[in-house]
Design a protein around this motif. Structure first.
Motif, PDB file in Angstrom:
ATOM      1  N   PRO A  35      -2.660  -6.178  -3.106  1.00  0.00           N
ATOM      2  CA  PRO A  35      -1.561  -5.402  -3.501  1.00  0.00           C
ATOM      3  C   PRO A  35      -0.273  -5.830  -3.578  1.00  0.00           C
ATOM      4  CG  PRO A  35      -3.123  -4.500  -1.963  1.00  0.00           C
ATOM      5  CD  PRO A  35      -3.201  -5.777  -2.096  1.00  0.00           C
ATOM      6  N   SER A  36       0.055  -6.987  -2.771  1.00  0.00           N
ATOM      7  CA  SER A  36       1.397  -7.633  -2.973  1.00  0.00           C
ATOM      8  C   SER A  36       1.640  -8.204  -4.216  1.00  0.00           C
ATOM      9  CB  SER A  36       1.492  -8.630  -1.743  1.00  0.00           C
ATOM     10  OG  SER A  36       1.346  -7.806  -0.628  1.00  0.00           O
ATOM     11  N   LEU A  37       0.562  -8.978  -4.612  1.00  0.00           N
ATOM     12  CA  LEU A  37       0.701  -9.765  -6.093  1.00  0.00           C
ATOM     13  C   LEU A  37       0.685  -8.669  -7.134  1.00  0.00           C
ATOM     14  CD1 LEU A  37      -2.271 -12.287  -5.681  1.00  0.00           C
ATOM     15  CD2 LEU A  37       0.112 -12.743  -5.447  1.00  0.00           C
ATOM     16  N   HIS A  38       0.147  -7.665  -7.166  1.00  0.00           N
ATOM     17  CA  HIS A  38       0.432  -6.797  -8.318  1.00  0.00           C
ATOM     18  C   HIS A  38       1.111  -5.430  -7.966  1.00  0.00           C
ATOM     19  CE1 HIS A  38      -2.913  -8.818 -10.430  1.00  0.00           C
ATOM     20  NE2 HIS A  38      -3.674  -8.616  -9.387  1.00  0.00           N
ATOM     21  N   SER A  39       2.140  -5.435  -7.042  1.00  0.00           N
ATOM     22  CA  SER A  39       2.932  -4.704  -6.813  1.00  0.00           C
ATOM     23  C   SER A  39       3.895  -4.391  -7.747  1.00  0.00           C
ATOM     24  CB  SER A  39       3.651  -4.831  -5.285  1.00  0.00           C
ATOM     25  OG  SER A  39       4.568  -6.001  -5.299  1.00  0.00           O
ATOM     26  N   MET A 246      -6.185  -1.320  10.861  1.00  0.00           N
ATOM     27  CA  MET A 246      -5.235  -2.436  10.716  1.00  0.00           C
ATOM     28  C   MET A 246      -5.239  -3.245   9.647  1.00  0.00           C
ATOM     29  SD  MET A 246      -2.946  -2.362  13.303  1.00  0.00           S
ATOM     30  CE  MET A 246      -2.380  -4.104  12.815  1.00  0.00           C
ATOM     31  N   LEU A 247      -6.576  -3.501   9.144  1.00  0.00           N
ATOM     32  CA  LEU A 247      -6.481  -4.664   7.877  1.00  0.00           C
ATOM     33  C   LEU A 247      -6.677  -3.722   6.865  1.00  0.00           C
ATOM     34  CD1 LEU A 247      -9.155  -6.895   9.527  1.00  0.00           C
ATOM     35  CD2 LEU A 247      -6.706  -7.131   9.992  1.00  0.00           C
ATOM     36  N   LEU A 248      -6.924  -2.331   6.603  1.00  0.00           N
ATOM     37  CA  LEU A 248      -6.620  -1.708   5.581  1.00  0.00           C
ATOM     38  C   LEU A 248      -5.600  -0.634   5.333  1.00  0.00           C
ATOM     39  CD1 LEU A 248     -10.577  -1.121   4.168  1.00  0.00           C
ATOM     40  CD2 LEU A 248      -8.743  -2.618   3.084  1.00  0.00           C
ATOM     41  N   GLY A 249      -5.733  -0.165   6.414  1.00  0.00           N
ATOM     42  CA  GLY A 249      -4.865   1.049   6.688  1.00  0.00           C
ATOM     43  C   GLY A 249      -3.299   0.684   6.701  1.00  0.00           C
ATOM     44  N   ASN A 250      -3.170  -0.391   7.324  1.00  0.00           N
ATOM     45  CA  ASN A 250      -1.640  -0.986   7.454  1.00  0.00           C
ATOM     46  C   ASN A 250      -1.152  -1.300   6.250  1.00  0.00           C
ATOM     47  OD1 ASN A 250       0.723  -1.618   8.563  1.00  0.00           O
ATOM     48  ND2 ASN A 250      -0.023  -3.698   9.160  1.00  0.00           N
ATOM     49  N   PRO A 251      -1.794  -2.375   5.449  1.00  0.00           N
ATOM     50  CA  PRO A 251      -1.119  -2.740   4.353  1.00  0.00           C
ATOM     51  C   PRO A 251      -1.064  -1.772   3.203  1.00  0.00           C
ATOM     52  CG  PRO A 251      -3.139  -4.036   4.631  1.00  0.00           C
ATOM     53  CD  PRO A 251      -2.776  -3.130   5.798  1.00  0.00           C
ATOM     54  N   LEU A 252      -1.975  -0.822   3.186  1.00  0.00           N
ATOM     55  CA  LEU A 252      -2.088   0.090   2.041  1.00  0.00           C
ATOM     56  C   LEU A 252      -1.346   1.441   2.296  1.00  0.00           C
ATOM     57  CD1 LEU A 252      -5.920  -0.358   1.088  1.00  0.00           C
ATOM     58  CD2 LEU A 252      -3.954  -1.374   0.275  1.00  0.00           C
ATOM     59  N   ALA A 253      -0.529   1.540   3.488  1.00  0.00           N
ATOM     60  CA  ALA A 253       0.075   2.641   3.847  1.00  0.00           C
ATOM     61  C   ALA A 253       1.215   3.115   2.708  1.00  0.00           C
ATOM     62  CB  ALA A 253       0.480   2.733   5.156  1.00  0.00           C
ATOM     63  N   GLY A 258       6.798   3.617  -0.540  1.00  0.00           N
ATOM     64  CA  GLY A 258       6.361   4.631  -1.397  1.00  0.00           C
ATOM     65  C   GLY A 258       4.840   4.194  -2.004  1.00  0.00           C
ATOM     66  N   PRO A 259       3.685   5.016  -2.001  1.00  0.00           N
ATOM     67  CA  PRO A 259       2.563   4.697  -2.588  1.00  0.00           C
ATOM     68  C   PRO A 259       2.498   4.454  -4.115  1.00  0.00           C
ATOM     69  CG  PRO A 259       2.709   6.958  -2.171  1.00  0.00           C
ATOM     70  CD  PRO A 259       4.172   6.462  -1.505  1.00  0.00           C
ATOM     71  N   HIS A 260       3.380   4.815  -4.650  1.00  0.00           N
ATOM     72  CA  HIS A 260       3.615   4.468  -6.288  1.00  0.00           C
ATOM     73  C   HIS A 260       3.667   3.060  -6.434  1.00  0.00           C
ATOM     74  CE1 HIS A 260       2.592   8.468  -7.364  1.00  0.00           C
ATOM     75  NE2 HIS A 260       3.738   8.929  -6.823  1.00  0.00           N
ATOM     76  N   TRP A 261       4.042   2.221  -5.588  1.00  0.00           N
ATOM     77  CA  TRP A 261       4.574   0.848  -5.748  1.00  0.00           C
ATOM     78  C   TRP A 261       3.129   0.020  -5.594  1.00  0.00           C
ATOM     79  CZ3 TRP A 261       8.850   0.275  -8.025  1.00  0.00           C
ATOM     80  CH2 TRP A 261       9.335  -1.241  -8.126  1.00  0.00           C
ATOM     81  N   LEU A 262       2.093   0.426  -5.161  1.00  0.00           N
ATOM     82  CA  LEU A 262       0.895  -0.188  -4.968  1.00  0.00           C
ATOM     83  C   LEU A 262       0.197  -0.048  -6.213  1.00  0.00           C
ATOM     84  CD1 LEU A 262      -0.253   1.046  -1.397  1.00  0.00           C
ATOM     85  CD2 LEU A 262       0.564  -1.367  -2.150  1.00  0.00           C
ATOM     86  N   PRO A 263      -0.791  -1.025  -6.551  1.00  0.00           N
ATOM     87  CA  PRO A 263      -1.647  -0.641  -7.610  1.00  0.00           C
ATOM     88  C   PRO A 263      -2.545   0.447  -7.650  1.00  0.00           C
ATOM     89  CG  PRO A 263      -1.718  -3.152  -6.799  1.00  0.00           C
ATOM     90  CD  PRO A 263      -1.192  -2.033  -6.073  1.00  0.00           C
ATOM     91  N   GLY A 264      -2.974   0.948  -8.994  1.00  0.00           N
ATOM     92  CA  GLY A 264      -3.963   2.187  -8.913  1.00  0.00           C
ATOM     93  C   GLY A 264      -5.250   1.731  -8.088  1.00  0.00           C
ATOM     94  N   TRP A 266      -5.582   1.131  -5.155  1.00  0.00           N
ATOM     95  CA  TRP A 266      -5.257   1.066  -4.007  1.00  0.00           C
ATOM     96  C   TRP A 266      -4.215   1.962  -3.077  1.00  0.00           C
ATOM     97  CZ3 TRP A 266      -7.390  -3.166  -1.179  1.00  0.00           C
ATOM     98  CH2 TRP A 266      -7.865  -4.138  -2.265  1.00  0.00           C
ATOM     99  N   ASP A 267      -3.493   2.605  -3.866  1.00  0.00           N
ATOM    100  CA  ASP A 267      -2.326   3.743  -3.390  1.00  0.00           C
ATOM    101  C   ASP A 267      -3.318   4.983  -2.944  1.00  0.00           C
ATOM    102  OD1 ASP A 267      -3.200   4.129  -6.082  1.00  0.00           O
ATOM    103  OD2 ASP A 267      -1.391   5.165  -6.614  1.00  0.00           O
ATOM    104  N   THR A 268      -4.576   5.100  -3.702  1.00  0.00           N
ATOM    105  CA  THR A 268      -5.227   6.466  -3.497  1.00  0.00           C
ATOM    106  C   THR A 268      -6.077   6.092  -2.057  1.00  0.00           C
ATOM    107  OG1 THR A 268      -5.486   6.789  -5.730  1.00  0.00           O
ATOM    108  CG2 THR A 268      -7.200   7.730  -4.275  1.00  0.00           C
TER     109      THR A 268
END
Length: 328
Positions: A35-39, A246-253, A258-264, A266-268
């Motif tokens: 998600p960070s690479l494709h934010s 922790m490993l999924l919920g935290n970085p994908l929160a 804001g969720p729209h900054w994460l790739p499609g 991942w945000d959902t």
């Protein structure tokens, strides 16, 4: 036979443990790195109003993967849409320039991107852009540091009580006590965290009672899920639940951006997990008077229900196992 020989099946069990840990590390890397690479902006909903020719041209020329342009009749309608969280921000094209309507508290990264878009549009028409931040962070915390820092306490506020309650009230007979204790602690934690954010650091606004109940629901979703998994699957269930949070919920929160900054996708996924839903619920209660609270409340309630159901299922199985058998 040597006294140092391993019990039967040790090699196979060790293999599964190693493979499971490898999968866990891989998942962690993907959840944090990809998600960070494709934010960046991904289908950010933005309201636009103005002359039809100008709005249609804007709609045709912006990056469709970055912006979801929605047309509105008036600038007042655009402002209302931003304040009600129908959209992330808005643009009003007028004869005097471009009015940019933002909600920094709804997503600082999206606000910055929208401001850049508005300024670029104004430059194309040799005019100027005026930014109106309709929903800013508080004056004492203009960058929203307190809001962002609240995520980990909410996650650990669910993990630690589940861990301590498991050790204090172990076994089948303690299942209902553990679940009750977790729910009671969630209410206390919600009140405490909301008090710190609102009255100590002045990082959030909104109605204190509503905010504290939202935080309590988020903490309860984490702790109930972990207790249910542990009751049903043992230590492996607790480890699975903790890793999920922790490993999924935290970085994908997406609480910081804001969720729209994460790739499609991942945000959902992030918004379907307790940390993401908890962060969104905190944001809307603290700054948007609860507008758009329905989806995160539903998600968190479902996690609480599922966790409680797993615990009660384990309790029922334990009751059957320990029930005395009548002999004739």
């Amino acid at each position: 036979m040597s006294s140092h020989s391993s019990p039967p099946g040790t090699g196979r069990k060790l293999t599964w443990v190693v493979l499971g840990l490898a999968a866990l590390v891989t998942t962690m890397l993907c959840a944090f790195a990809l998600p960070s690479l494709h934010s960046g902006p991904h289908h950010i909903p933005v309201a636009v109003t103005g002359p039809q020719e100008a709005t249609e041209a804007l709609r045709a020329n912006v990056d469709a993967d970055a912006w979801d342009v929605r047309l509105y009749e008036t600038s007042t309608a655009v402002q209302s849409a931003v304040e009600d969280r129908e959209v992330t921000g808005g643009l009003a094209l007028t004869d005097h320039g471009v009015d940019v309507y933002t909600a920094t508290a709804g997503g600082p990264s999206a606000t910055s991107a929208l401001t850049t878009l508005g300024e670029g549009l104004a430059a194309q028409h040799t005019t100027h852009a005026t930014v109106h931040d309709l929903v800013p962070f508080t004056d004492d915390d203009p960058r929203g540091a307190g809001l962002t820092s609240a995520l980990l306490p909410m996650i650990f506020g669910g993990i630690f009580p589940a861990m301590i309650l498991n050790g204090t009230f172990p076994g089948h007979r303690g299942i209902r006590t553990r679940l009750t204790g977790a729910l009671l602690f969630s209410v206390v934690a919600g009140a405490a965290v909301a008090a710190v954010l609102q009255f100590a650091t002045h990082s959030i606004d909104g109605t204190y009672g509503l905010t504290s109940l939202g935080i309590a629901l988020g903490v309860a979703a984490v702790s109930a899920t972990l207790l249910g998994l542990q009751a049903l699957l043992g230590t492996a269930g607790f480890a699975l639940g903790s890793s999920l949070m922790m490993l999924l919920g935290n970085p994908l929160a997406g609480l910081a951006t804001g969720p729209h900054w994460l790739p499609g996708g991942w945000d959902t996924l992030g918004q379907l997990l307790p940390p993401g839903a908890s962060g969104t619920l905190l944001r809307v209660n603290a700054f948007f008077d609860g507008a758009g609270a329905g989806p995160p409340v539903l998600v968190l309630t479902l996690w609480v229900v599922v966790g409680a159901a797993l615990a009660l299922l384990a309790d029922r199985r334990g009751t059957r196992t320990t029930a005395p058998r009548l002999t004739g």
